[in-house]
Design an enzyme around this catalytic site. Structure first.
Site, mmCIF file in Angstrom:
data_model
loop_
_atom_site.group_PDB
_atom_site.id
_atom_site.type_symbol
_atom_site.label_atom_id
_atom_site.label_comp_id
_atom_site.label_asym_id
_atom_site.label_seq_id
_atom_site.Cartn_x
_atom_site.Cartn_y
_atom_site.Cartn_z
ATOM 1 N N TYR A 191 0.979 -0.899 -0.326
ATOM 2 C CA TYR A 191 0.105 0.082 -0.108
ATOM 3 C C TYR A 191 1.111 1.209 -0.169
ATOM 4 C CZ TYR A 191 -0.020 -0.482 5.496
ATOM 5 O OH TYR A 191 0.247 -0.494 6.889
ATOM 6 N N GLU A 192 0.219 2.240 -0.012
ATOM 7 C CA GLU A 192 0.217 3.780 -0.997
ATOM 8 C C GLU A 192 1.792 3.598 -1.941
ATOM 9 O OE1 GLU A 192 -0.538 6.274 0.285
ATOM 10 O OE2 GLU A 192 -1.622 4.876 1.513
ATOM 11 N N GLY A 193 1.889 2.254 -2.774
ATOM 12 C CA GLY A 193 3.190 2.752 -3.191
ATOM 13 C C GLY A 193 3.773 1.242 -3.328
#
Length: 596
Positions: free
Chosen positions: A441-443
């Site tokens: 998550y978040e890239g």
């Protein structure tokens, strides 16, 4: 059985001795950020996390969140809501927020140390204030005055929480594909319609109102990422004067059943003409959203660090206590039926890997966080710009590498326990499961790698890299004649030189074949992370030796640095060889033949 003790001594060493943050705070004019106050706050934070949050870690994993299909409500695990009430009562939600919005205006870098504690104590619980912090940053920088008054202040006080709503069922990292619509209304609001998935804290029982920041498209928006706007969509309809009304036209449709972080509600959010307010300029939503995402990426890096440290603490305690076999060079505790695990070289290999990556990552992450303080508070514009450039370069390294190392180290720590690590009662398998999401998550790691090499290095002509290389060069020059540091300075200078050479090589290949960037990017990210930690470890040894520290502390820093340089830093050469091998070995196999 799984415990956590906040590493206050090492946090202070990293923040004040190595990074010299207290001097920076004075330079930036943060007059109330005095050591006596900061030390008292850190000690209280340690107490809160050790006694209130840490016991909830296994509770959240066992119970998870409960979704009521009839009402769309979510009940968090036992103790979570009560812990949040204590968190708010203690003023922790307002710690680093600006005073004009009700905050305490302490430095972001100091807040980062406290965030590490929260995530090590209970990662699932820590996701709720994490998203609120991101919403705070977006509203602080992009919200209108009335939006800050109506929405920002209640988030900072902890009365409300915030989320960010990006991902859709058909649209992950490629936000240009999103379909959520925003229809203008005559009263100046917008009707938001669409479905968002993987929304952390999209619904919960901590607060009555939740402020969703939602990406959507206006009717006349251009295609792709240039046509995305950002909207404030509260759970309860909220007027411009702050009056709170009935339930908005949005609802949690379900929550995900996940591999880990069970206490963190991951929601499908359905918006059905919900009342929303435009934040920032039309079709400029990504500018505001990236304010949240960059903050969140640093925060997720801290999650990786937190899990390294907690897993290391428990593995170390077990290795000291568990009797298993005899040392190959002779019994170390002949009065006992066997020696403790910690005498065995391979156990030490795993423990020192965790220790060196945890303490090195702490220095790297806290340095990145001090750049946030410079960007927000420095009087000199050029100083702010330089800090922003360097932070942009370091952010994908912090996010990508600290989470990758989190996965590696929770694996090592579990392995130290042997079969006991694989069963639930010791809590090690939970840490490994919780760590797995942090690289996604978040890239994902791949996205961080492309951001680092493609955008932050190639597109920006290596501006951030050059700044970091100058830091390394300055350190090596200063200590070139210090015989006690030669074992660190020489290899550090060598890999720094190679770092620049590899960057030029990949860049030259990419002019002929753009695929070379994607082929080299992950190896480049790992190479960069290992060199960055080598710098901080060399610097830590220099600072420890020069300071008034106990001899045992100095010896621990030096020996851990020796391990890092001898056993971890050589990994760079495998990554260098992989980068230099080029893209052909990745692209030669036809996609149709992968199953042949």
């Amino acid at each position: 059985m799984n415990r956590y003790t906040a590493p206050v001594r090492d946090m202070k060493f990293a923040l004040y001795d190595v990074i010299e943050a207290d001097k920076l705070y004075a330079k930036l004019g943060i007059e109330h950020a005095q050591r006596d106050l900061l030390d008292a706050v850190m000690e209280e934070a340690a107490r809160f996390n050790e006694t209130v949050l840490a016991p909830l870690n296994s509770v959240g994993d066992e119970h998870g969140c409960e979704f009521d299909k009839a009402t769309g409500s979510v009940k968090t695990p036992p103790g979570y809501k009560e812990a949040y009430a204590q968190f708010v009562e203690g003023g922790w939600t307002a710690l680093t927020a600006p005073e004009q919005f009700g905050g305490q205006a302490l430095p972001e870098s100091f807040g980062a140390a406290l965030k590490e504690m929260i995530d090590a104590a209970c990662l699932s619980w820590g996701n709720y204030p994490l998203l609120s912090h991101g919403a705070t940053e977006a509203l602080k920088h992009h919200g209108e005055a009335w939006q800050q008054e109506v929405f920002l202040k209640p988030i900072i006080s902890g009365q409300w929480t915030g989320t960010m709503c990006l991902t859709e069922p058909h649209c992950g990292s490629d936000l240009g594909l999103l379909k959520t619509k925003a229809e203008p209304r005559e009263d100046g609001t917008y009707a938001i319609t669409g479905t968002k998935i993987f929304i952390t804290g999209g619904e919960h029982d901590f607060t009555d109102n939740i402020v969703h920041l939602v990406l959507a498209r206006l009717p006349d928006a251009p295609a792709g990422t240039k046509g995305i706007s950002l909207f404030i969509v509260p759970k309860l309809r909220t007027a411009r004067d702050g009056t709170v009304g009935e339930r908005n036209a949005l609802r949690c449709g379900s929550i995900e059943h996940k591999m880990g972080i069970h206490g963190s509600a991951t929601c499908v959010m359905n918006f059905d003409g919900a009342q929303g307010y435009l934040i920032g300029q039309p079709n400029k939503g990504l500018n505001a959203m990236f304010t949240m995402m960059n903050t969140a990426r640093l925060a997720v890096g801290l999650q990786g660090l937190a899990l390294i440290d907690r897993s290391y603490q428990n593995a170390l305690a077990y290795a000291r206590d568990r009797l298993q076999g005899r040392s190959l060079s002779g019994a170390k505790e002949p009065g006992k039926p066997a020696d403790p695990l910690i005498v065995h070289p391979d156990i030490r290999r795993m423990l020192l890997t965790c220790k060196s990556l945890a303490e090195g990552s702490r220095m790297l992450a806290l340095h990145a966080a001090t750049l946030v303080d410079v960007i927000e508070r420095a009087a000199d514009e050029n100083e702010r710009k330089d800090a922003d450039t360097l932070l942009g370069f370091l952010t994908p390294i912090v996010k990508g590498m600290l989470t990758e190392w989190g996965n590696e180290c929770t694996y090592h720590a579990l392995q130290v326990f042997g079969g006991h690590g694989y069963v639930r009662e010791w809590g090690m398998e939970q840490l490994a499961r919780d760590a797995r999401i942090t690289t996604i998550y978040e890239g994902t790691t791949g996205i961080q790698a492309l951001d680092l090499l493609g955008r932050k290095t190639m597109q920006l002509q290596g501006a951030g890299l050059q700044m970091f290389l100058k830091m390394i060069q300055a350190f090596c020059t200063t200590h070139a004649k210090d015989a006690s540091l030669t074992e660190f300075v020489l290899p550090l200078a060598e890999v720094a030189k190679q770092w620049g050479e590899l960057t030029m090589e990949v860049g030259k290949k990419a002019t002929a074949n753009a695929e070379e960037v994607g082929a080299a990017s992950v190896d480049y990210l790992f190479y960069s992370g290992y060199v960055a930690l080598a710098y901080w470890w060399a610097r830590a040894v220099a600072v420890a030796e020069a300071g008034n520290h106990p001899e045992a502390f100095k010896a621990a820093k030096r020996e851990t640095a020796r391990f890092y340089f001898a056993r971890i830093l050589p990994r760079t050469q495998a990554h260098a060889a992989a980068m230099r091998s080029g893209a052909a070995n990745l692209l030669g196999l036809d996609a149709a033949n992968f199953d042949s």
